[in-house]
Design a protein around this motif. Structure first.
Motif, PDB file in Angstrom:
ATOM      1  N   GLN A  33       0.853  -1.180   0.000  1.00 26.16           N
ATOM      2  CA  GLN A  33       0.000   0.000   0.000  1.00 26.16           C
ATOM      3  C   GLN A  33       0.894   1.237   0.000  1.00 26.16           C
ATOM      4  O   GLN A  33       1.871   1.299   0.752  1.00 26.16           O
ATOM      5  N   ILE A  34       0.561   2.224  -0.843  1.00 25.07           N
ATOM      6  CA  ILE A  34       1.315   3.477  -0.910  1.00 25.07           C
ATOM      7  C   ILE A  34       0.480   4.588  -0.291  1.00 25.07           C
ATOM      8  O   ILE A  34      -0.709   4.741  -0.611  1.00 25.07           O
ATOM      9  N   TYR A  35       1.121   5.387   0.557  1.00 21.46           N
ATOM     10  CA  TYR A  35       0.446   6.491   1.255  1.00 21.46           C
ATOM     11  C   TYR A  35       1.126   7.804   0.875  1.00 21.46           C
ATOM     12  O   TYR A  35       2.287   8.034   1.213  1.00 21.46           O
ATOM     13  N   ALA A 118      -3.847  11.987   0.482  1.00 19.28           N
ATOM     14  CA  ALA A 118      -4.188  12.712   1.717  1.00 19.28           C
ATOM     15  C   ALA A 118      -3.824  11.919   2.972  1.00 19.28           C
ATOM     16  O   ALA A 118      -4.521  11.986   3.983  1.00 19.28           O
ATOM     17  N   TYR A 119      -2.716  11.187   2.907  1.00 15.81           N
ATOM     18  CA  TYR A 119      -2.214  10.460   4.066  1.00 15.81           C
ATOM     19  C   TYR A 119      -0.861  11.051   4.452  1.00 15.81           C
ATOM     20  O   TYR A 119       0.184  10.646   3.943  1.00 15.81           O
ATOM     21  N   GLU A 120      -0.900  12.011   5.355  1.00 12.17           N
ATOM     22  CA  GLU A 120       0.326  12.661   5.809  1.00 12.17           C
ATOM     23  C   GLU A 120       0.866  11.921   7.026  1.00 12.17           C
ATOM     24  O   GLU A 120       0.278  11.963   8.115  1.00 12.17           O
ATOM     25  N   CYS A 121       1.978  11.235   6.844  1.00 12.03           N
ATOM     26  CA  CYS A 121       2.584  10.506   7.960  1.00 12.03           C
ATOM     27  C   CYS A 121       3.248  11.506   8.906  1.00 12.03           C
ATOM     28  O   CYS A 121       4.041  12.350   8.469  1.00 12.03           O
ATOM     29  N   VAL A 122       2.920  11.404  10.178  1.00  8.34           N
ATOM     30  CA  VAL A 122       3.475  12.345  11.160  1.00  8.34           C
ATOM     31  C   VAL A 122       4.461  11.692  12.106  1.00  8.34           C
ATOM     32  O   VAL A 122       5.314  12.373  12.694  1.00  8.34           O
TER      33      VAL A 122
END
Length: 379
Positions: A33-35, A118-122
């Motif tokens: 899966q790509i984020y 719209a998946y911002e890894c924090v």
């Protein structure tokens, strides 16, 4: 014989490095899966680029693209003097393409259902001995292997190596990309199918044609692409040119349409003063030039436990090597090869992969430094 258990993989970052990784691992049967943090489809990043033949061979072998469908082949490399005369010319078959063309070919073959916008890894954490990616939305994704392909500002790298930061190289790249129809015919004719360069004491400019925005390769639909490297003082000049038309301060680039007009005016004035007339025309014809800051970055490692970083997240090479995109793809393909060779045993595959790719990065980094010094660029 028992089949090895294939890892569940989460790739953070959906640009060329992330897509190359996703495709290479899916070809082995891995669940990937790509984020991607951008809420909208990526487009128009960076302009022209050179794709090395190793990457082209990989794309062709996976029916992603071929040389004929992806790039405009060069015929010659030429060097101009200040008066615009050709002082050297020799055969050069370098394939010229664009970020758009490579990205869209890769994106087309990666499943839509496995690519998440719209998946911002924090941050990263752990659960039950496995890494977990945490996103700004509050969502958490657990995987056997998390791969950071999130570029020079990588969140994943900061988790692994919080003391490693990009270092300003001492110069910037002014860039321009626009339809060939906007340039005088004689400019297009001189530059078509040629890698054109002009070298001065402390800067150089290069230019070549690239595919149109949607990959068009036919004459009349291509784009002109140029890059002009300038030494730029980190304290006196850099903060000013990175302040955009909205007053927003950027760190690594100012996109097309956002460079302040006074800086564009200075660019065009310098072109008149320092470039051959034909290249000055090229700069003047550019409706919306943009800026990219040149950074150096080298991490001491590319993996820790079940987390890996690749592409610009791990090591940034100078653009003069024309190898940044192909290095990222090479990182991805090599990772897939080592995983397969180790029967997907991460503890065996990742260290071997890291040793190989750090050595590649080391060579390219030093090569880029030498090329920059020879052009009077940087610290």
């Amino acid at each position: 014989m028992q089949q090895p258990r294939l890892p569940k993989v989460a790739v953070i970052g959906g640009s060329i490095a992330g897509l190359s990784t996703g495709i290479a691992l899916r070809c082995l049967g891995c669940e990937v899966q790509i984020y991607e943090q951008s809420p909208t489809p990526l487009r128009g990043r960076g302009g022209g680029l050179v794709v090395q033949y190793e990457m082209l061979d990989w794309m062709a072998s996976h029916d992603i693209a071929t040389l004929a469908t992806l790039s405009i082949p060069g015929v010659e490399r030429q060097f101009l003097d200040r008066d615009g005369r050709v002082i050297q010319r020799f055969p050069d078959s370098t394939p010229f393409t664009s970020w758009d063309a490579v990205f869209h070919q890769l994106r087309e073959v990666f499943p839509e259902a496995c690519y998440h916008h719209a998946y911002e890894c924090v941050r990263l954490s752990a659960a039950g001995g496995q890494p977990v990616a945490e996103f700004a939305s509050g969502e958490r994704v657990e995987a056997d292997l998390i791969i950071g392909a999130d570029g020079v500002g990588s969140v994943i790298r900061r988790h692994l190596f919080p003391d490693v930061h990009p270092v300003y190289a001492g110069y910037v790249a002014w860039r321009g990309v626009f339809p060939e129809s906007l340039a005088p015919a004689e400019v297009v004719e001189t530059l078509a199918r040629r890698f054109t360069m002009f070298q001065a004491r402390d800067f150089h400019l290069l230019s070549y044609l690239i595919p149109g925005e949607h990959g068009e390769l036919e004459a009349g639909s291509r784009r002109l692409n140029w890059v002009w490297y300038w030494n730029t003082d980190e304290e006196r000049e850099l903060p000013d040119i990175l302040l955009d038309t909205d007053g927003r301060a950027h760190r690594s680039s100012v996109p097309a349409g956002k460079v302040q007009q006074r800086h564009v005016a200075t660019l065009r004035q310098r072109a008149e003063q320092h470039l051959p007339a034909m290249l000055a025309q090229l700069v003047h014809c550019t409706p919306e030039p943009f800026i990219q800051v040149i950074y150096d970055l080298q991490t001491p490692a590319m993996t820790k436990d079940s987390i890996a970083i690749l592409g610009d997240s791990a090591c940034v090479v100078r653009p003069h090597t024309a190898a940044g995109t192909s290095k990222a793809s090479g990182d991805a393909v090599s990772l897939a090869q080592h995983l397969q060779a180790a029967d997907f045993d991460l503890s065996a595959a990742l260290p071997r992969w890291q040793t190989e790719r750090l050595a590649v990065a080391e060579r390219l980094i030093h090569h880029g430094w030498r090329l920059a010094r020879n052009s009077g660029l940087g610290k």
